[in-house]
Each structure stands twice: as structure tokens, then as C-alpha cells.
Scaffold this motif. Structure first.
Motif, short mmCIF file in Angstrom:
data_model
loop_
_atom_site.label_atom_id
_atom_site.label_comp_id
_atom_site.label_asym_id
_atom_site.label_seq_id
_atom_site.Cartn_x
_atom_site.Cartn_y
_atom_site.Cartn_z
N VAL A 1 0.84 -1.19 0.00
CA VAL A 1 0.00 0.00 0.00
C VAL A 1 0.88 1.25 0.00
N PRO A 2 0.65 2.19 -0.91
CA PRO A 2 1.46 3.41 -0.97
C PRO A 2 1.09 4.39 0.15
N PHE A 3 2.08 5.09 0.65
CA PHE A 3 1.86 6.10 1.69
C PHE A 3 1.37 7.40 1.07
N GLY A 4 0.48 8.09 1.79
CA GLY A 4 0.04 9.41 1.38
C GLY A 4 -0.93 9.47 0.23
N GLN A 5 -1.30 8.35 -0.36
CA GLN A 5 -2.24 8.32 -1.47
C GLN A 5 -3.62 7.96 -0.93
N ARG A 6 -4.67 8.54 -1.49
CA ARG A 6 -6.03 8.25 -1.06
C ARG A 6 -6.41 6.83 -1.47
#
Length: 149
Positions: free
Chosen positions: A48-53
Motif C-alpha cells: 500500500v502506498p503512503f500518502g495516497q487516497r
């Protein structure tokens, strides 16, 4: 080539180019509005990418809901039976939200591993469940009424 055919060909080429450019601009503008769904096990795997909605869904872990005394802050965890995700939410929870019931949260993943949610959707009292949540929970996971999710 006849002049009328040449004009039509140029017109078609211009229309195709403008349509392609418009489609490209719309796609570019919408890229920030896309919400990707992740199961809690994807959080544990580091996919899961950080900072992305993003959106995540699963069962609210029993005895994980902690409410602040002086604010609307609520902390809880959701699970897919394999992994848990800690969620922080600072608004009013839906009426159907309960421990052991299905929930879908939308927000951003922080570096500390918590999902700061800006929207929480609770499972409705009917049998419908979004397909992404059903897949992430698997066939043997029980949520709430024991019927699976």
C-alpha cells in the motif's frame, strides 16, 4: 486527391487529435480522484502506498474501538482474517458501525502504519457487500451475523 476529400481528411484528423487530447486531459485530471481498494493483508505485505487516497475494508476487530473523551476521535482496527489495519477517524461514525461488523474506510496511509480515514461506511443490514470487501474477507471469514461478508 480531390480537394473536397482532402478537406474531409484534414477535418477527421483534427477531430481525432482534439478528441485524443481531451481524453488525455480528462484522464490526467481524474488520476487524483481514484480510490484504490486494499485488503488489510496488503497493508501487512507492504503493498500500500503512503500518502495516497485509498480504500480498505474488512471486519471491525472486537474490543478495538477506542473513543476519545473530549473529541470525536475514534481509533479502531479492521481485519480480513489474516492481518489488521489500525484506523483513526475524527468525525461522527455511521449508526450501523459496530465491532464485529463490516466496514469500508477511505483515507490515507501514514508512515506509522495507521490509516487516517476521512470516510467510514458501515455494512448495511441487507445481504449486499461490495465485491472488493467480499473477496478480501474470503469465504470462511465471519463478520457480525456469522453469514460471512
Amino acid at each position: 486527391m480531390h480537394p473536397v476529400r482532402k478537406q474531409r481528411l484534414i477535418l477527421v484528423i483534427v477531430l481525432v487529435a482534439l478528441s485524443s487530447a481531451a481524453a488525455g486531459f480528462v484522464t490526467y485530471a481524474m488520476r487524483n480522484n481514484m480510490n484504490y481498494f486494499y485488503a488489510p493483508s496488503a497493508f501487512a505485505a507492504g503493498d500500500v502506498p503512503f500518502g495516497q487516497r485509498i480504500r480498505a475494508g474488512g471486519c471491525v476487530v472486537p474490543d478495538s474501538v477506542v473513543r476519545a473523551d473530549d473529541t470525536l476521535d475514534v481509533r479502531f482496527a479492521i481485519t480480513d482474517g489474516e492481518a489488521d489495519v489500525k484506523v483513526v477517524f475524527d468525525r461522527i461514525l455511521p449508526d450501523l458501525f459496530a465491532e464485529g461488523e463490516a466496514a469500508v474506510v477511505t483515507g490515507t496511509l501514514q508512515r506509522d502504519g495507521t490509516l487516517h480515514a476521512d470516510q467510514v461506511l458501515a455494512k448495511h443490514d441487507e445481504n449486499y457487500t461490495p465485491p472488493e470487501v467480499a473477496e478480501s474477507m474470503g469465504a470462511n471469514a465471519n463478520c457480525g451475523d456469522g453469514a460471512g461478508i
